[in-house]
Design a protein around this motif. Structure first.
Motif, mmCIF file in Angstrom:
data_model
loop_
_atom_site.group_PDB
_atom_site.id
_atom_site.type_symbol
_atom_site.label_atom_id
_atom_site.label_comp_id
_atom_site.label_asym_id
_atom_site.label_seq_id
_atom_site.Cartn_x
_atom_site.Cartn_y
_atom_site.Cartn_z
ATOM 1 N N PRO A 177 0.796 -1.263 -0.181
ATOM 2 C CA PRO A 177 0.053 0.037 0.197
ATOM 3 C C PRO A 177 0.839 1.062 -0.111
ATOM 4 O O PRO A 177 0.650 2.419 -0.693
ATOM 5 N N GLY A 178 2.058 1.449 0.710
ATOM 6 C CA GLY A 178 2.780 2.473 0.728
ATOM 7 C C GLY A 178 3.257 2.451 -0.474
ATOM 8 O O GLY A 178 3.498 4.017 -1.152
ATOM 9 N N ALA A 179 3.761 1.405 -1.456
ATOM 10 C CA ALA A 179 4.188 1.896 -2.783
ATOM 11 C C ALA A 179 2.946 2.376 -3.713
ATOM 12 O O ALA A 179 3.357 3.256 -4.631
ATOM 13 N N ALA A 180 1.711 1.808 -3.196
ATOM 14 C CA ALA A 180 0.543 2.306 -4.255
ATOM 15 C C ALA A 180 0.397 3.839 -3.917
ATOM 16 O O ALA A 180 0.160 4.526 -4.926
ATOM 17 N N SER A 181 0.505 4.314 -2.649
ATOM 18 C CA SER A 181 0.291 5.623 -2.540
ATOM 19 C C SER A 181 1.521 6.577 -2.899
ATOM 20 O O SER A 181 1.336 7.704 -3.313
ATOM 21 N N THR A 182 2.500 5.973 -3.101
ATOM 22 C CA THR A 182 3.827 6.795 -3.739
ATOM 23 C C THR A 182 3.507 7.024 -4.996
ATOM 24 O O THR A 182 4.077 8.220 -5.667
ATOM 25 N N VAL A 183 2.982 6.085 -5.730
ATOM 26 C CA VAL A 183 2.511 6.247 -7.258
ATOM 27 C C VAL A 183 1.689 7.451 -7.308
ATOM 28 O O VAL A 183 1.806 8.268 -8.308
ATOM 29 N N LEU A 184 0.920 7.575 -6.512
ATOM 30 C CA LEU A 184 0.023 8.804 -6.407
ATOM 31 C C LEU A 184 0.678 10.236 -6.193
ATOM 32 O O LEU A 184 0.358 11.113 -6.981
ATOM 33 N N LEU A 185 1.683 10.169 -5.309
ATOM 34 C CA LEU A 185 2.543 11.321 -5.235
ATOM 35 C C LEU A 185 3.087 11.750 -6.492
ATOM 36 O O LEU A 185 2.895 12.747 -6.981
ATOM 37 N N PHE A 186 3.717 10.677 -7.355
ATOM 38 C CA PHE A 186 4.221 10.953 -8.466
ATOM 39 C C PHE A 186 3.375 11.106 -9.689
ATOM 40 O O PHE A 186 3.632 12.247 -10.626
ATOM 41 N N ARG A 187 2.044 10.562 -9.445
ATOM 42 C CA ARG A 187 1.035 11.125 -10.379
ATOM 43 C C ARG A 187 0.516 12.494 -10.459
ATOM 44 O O ARG A 187 0.567 13.242 -11.222
ATOM 45 N N ALA A 188 0.609 13.028 -9.020
ATOM 46 C CA ALA A 188 0.239 14.389 -8.560
ATOM 47 C C ALA A 188 1.543 15.296 -9.336
ATOM 48 O O ALA A 188 1.286 16.275 -9.765
ATOM 49 N N LEU A 189 2.693 14.949 -9.082
ATOM 50 C CA LEU A 189 3.727 15.929 -9.605
ATOM 51 C C LEU A 189 3.701 15.883 -11.204
ATOM 52 O O LEU A 189 3.757 17.294 -11.513
ATOM 53 N N ALA A 190 3.418 14.576 -11.747
ATOM 54 C CA ALA A 190 3.142 14.647 -13.271
ATOM 55 C C ALA A 190 2.132 15.470 -13.810
ATOM 56 O O ALA A 190 2.118 16.403 -14.639
ATOM 57 N N ASP A 191 0.972 15.277 -13.005
ATOM 58 C CA ASP A 191 -0.157 16.437 -13.359
ATOM 59 C C ASP A 191 0.097 17.777 -13.115
ATOM 60 O O ASP A 191 -0.204 18.963 -14.079
ATOM 61 N N ALA A 192 0.861 18.156 -11.950
ATOM 62 C CA ALA A 192 0.966 19.618 -11.716
ATOM 63 C C ALA A 192 2.274 20.233 -12.832
ATOM 64 O O ALA A 192 2.176 21.473 -12.884
ATOM 65 N N THR A 193 3.060 19.293 -13.467
ATOM 66 C CA THR A 193 4.033 19.761 -14.382
ATOM 67 C C THR A 193 3.737 19.734 -15.546
ATOM 68 O O THR A 193 4.523 20.167 -16.421
ATOM 69 N N ASP A 194 2.617 19.010 -15.929
ATOM 70 C CA ASP A 194 2.268 18.934 -17.347
ATOM 71 C C ASP A 194 1.637 20.230 -17.963
ATOM 72 O O ASP A 194 0.403 20.582 -17.391
ATOM 73 N N GLY A 195 2.228 20.733 -18.689
ATOM 74 C CA GLY A 195 1.890 21.970 -19.471
ATOM 75 C C GLY A 195 1.715 23.073 -18.605
ATOM 76 O O GLY A 195 1.393 24.234 -18.776
#
Length: 195
Positions: A177-195
């Protein structure tokens, strides 16, 4: 941080189900509560480093289980690495992510292969650093891809750290589960830096 909170809120039930299988069943609910409080604690005039430090402090005080101290440490270490800079480039963020990983490993004593958040965090940080020359958005996408692969790689592992380690061989076959939530952290970073 606000995007990370939104993603965890949307995925809290799945994170809790994952944790119910090999932990104490509160990862999603605890992280959701802590990140909501962190998002509320932020003010718009804070520089990026102070955003992370504020969010990290709030997570430690509002989040139970291991996720509060681990994510809190990661965010505070990253924030300290960024300092008071008002603008952050890929190189600076890469160094901050490295500081976050080192903080998590120091606190949790975990390495890659232990079936923890480090299995997603370490490859994500390495991928971000490797792609930093291509800019923030490209580095964030590379980090997300590496985090997803790292998290999936926890499924066949036997846990060697945390509550899941008490299960021994029964921890095999479950996504950490910790690895799964870490993916969400990096998805948030990708979303925030996209465009």
């Amino acid at each position: 941080m606000i995007r990370f909170s939104e993603l965890v809120t949307a995925d809290a039930e799945r994170l809790t189900r994952l944790d119910s299988a090999i932990g104490d069943g509160d990862h999603g609910s605890n992280l959701d509560r802590g990140l909501r409080a962190a998002a509320e604690a932020l003010s718009k005039d804070l520089p990026p480093g102070k955003v992370l430090i504020t969010a990290g402090r709030t997570l430690v005080s509002k989040t139970g289980g291991a996720s509060g101290p681990l994510y809190g440490t990661a965010l505070r270490r990253a924030g300290k690495a960024l300092g008071d800079a008002s603008e952050v480039g890929a190189a600076e963020l890469g160094a901050a992510l490295r500081a976050a990983l080192e903080g998590v490993q120091q606190l949790g004593k975990a390495e890659e292969g232990d079936k923890t958040m480090v299995d997603a965090l370490a490859p994500a940080v390495a991928a971000f650093e490797a792609a930093a020359g291509e800019g923030l958005a490209a580095a964030a996408r590379a980090a997300l891809d590496a985090a997803e692969k790292g998290a999936e790689a926890t499924v066949p592992l036997q846990a060697r750290k945390g509550r899941a380690s008490y299960l021994g061989p029964r921890s095999v076959g479950h996504l950490d589960p910790g690895a799964a939530s870490t993916v969400l952290l990096f998805r948030a970073l990708a979303d925030a830096t996209d465009g």
